[in-house]
Design an enzyme around this catalytic site. Structure first.
Site: not given
Ligand code: PGA
Length: 257
Positions: A9, A11, A95, A97, A166, A172, A212
């Protein structure tokens, strides 16, 4: 056994030139990889350029969001038809976010989910608790309610879906969940899918972990047969780390098609 899926992803990262370069790097490194399904999800603006790079390869294209109508007066939105015309196979939905910054509700995510299935795209439905929920012992309550809101009374008619667990506090942050904690939630998700959709979906649906994930912790999750891969954010933005994750999964997990 389910074939592992590693989905990147990206983003809101990468201009078109940067996206093309990253896709080329990934393709070059993984052109002979057969044992793991790989998908990359660039921003909408780079889908076409990336699609050209990976055309004819085993790497699949995904989008990070979609609207629930095919067309109309919905300024700024992108429809499933548009994604299909660019060669997308997957769409990330719900997601954290999007839930957090754009206030996407379970109801909206459900509408998107149903439309995506109807249009023969594969949804990657994200669910996960935040830190407060976890501290209050409400992890399963939250995950279950997100999952149930979308899947309740749905008829999938054999169409494929992917779930990504997640935990929001792991996204992140550099602090991933423990493998055993992810296993516990993912096992509960699988049981719940059985209640909602039946045995076949429960055993065939791929459930990913996200938060992460890096080359040096991916096997903490993939050691468990219940966990079918990862949704990768930060580490999907560099060829070495993304390819590193895929290669670890390919060599570290014994599985049969
Ligand atoms: P990350 O993000 O690997 O940077 O923690 C995962 C995601 O948001 O799908």
């Amino acid at each position: 056994m389910r074939k592992p899926l590693i989905a990147g992803n990206w983003k809101m990262h990468k201009t078109n030139d940067e996206a093309e370069a990253l896709a080329k790097g990934i393709l070059n490194a993984l052109s002979n990889e057969n044992s793991v399904d790989v998908a990359i999800c660039p921003p909408f603006t780079a889908l076409e350029r990336v699609a050209k790079v990976i055309d004819g390869s085993k790497i699949a294209l995904g989008a990070q969001n979609v609207f629930w109508e095919d067309e109309g007066a919905f300024t700024g939105e992108i429809s499933p038809r548009m994604l299909i015309s660019l060669g997308c196979k997957y769409v990330i939905l719900g997601h954290s976010e999007r839930r957090r910054y754009f206030k996407e509700s379970d109801e909206e995510i459900r509408k998107k989910f149903l439309k995506v299935l109807d249009r023969e795209l594969i949804p990657i439905l994200c669910v996960g608790e935040n830190l407060e929920d976890r501290k209050a012992g409400k992890t399963w309550e939250v995950v279950n309610s997100q999952l149930t809101a979308v899947l309740k009374d749905v008829t999938l008619n054999g169409k494929e879906m992917v779930i990504a667990y997640e935990p929001v506090w792991a996204i992140g942050t550099g602090v991933s969940a423990k493998g055993e904690d992810a296993l516990e939630v993912i096992s509960s998700i699988r049981k719940r899918i059985k209640e909602l959709l039946g045995e076949e979906y429960s055993s065939s649906t791929r459930i990913l972990y996200g938060g992460s994930v890096k080359p040096d912790n991916i096997m903490e999750f993939m050691q468990y047969d219940e966990i079918d891969g990862a949704l990768v954010g930060g580490a999907s933005l560099k060829v070495e780390s993304f390819v590193g994750i895929v290669e670890k999964v390919a060599s570290g997990r014994k599985w049969k098609m």
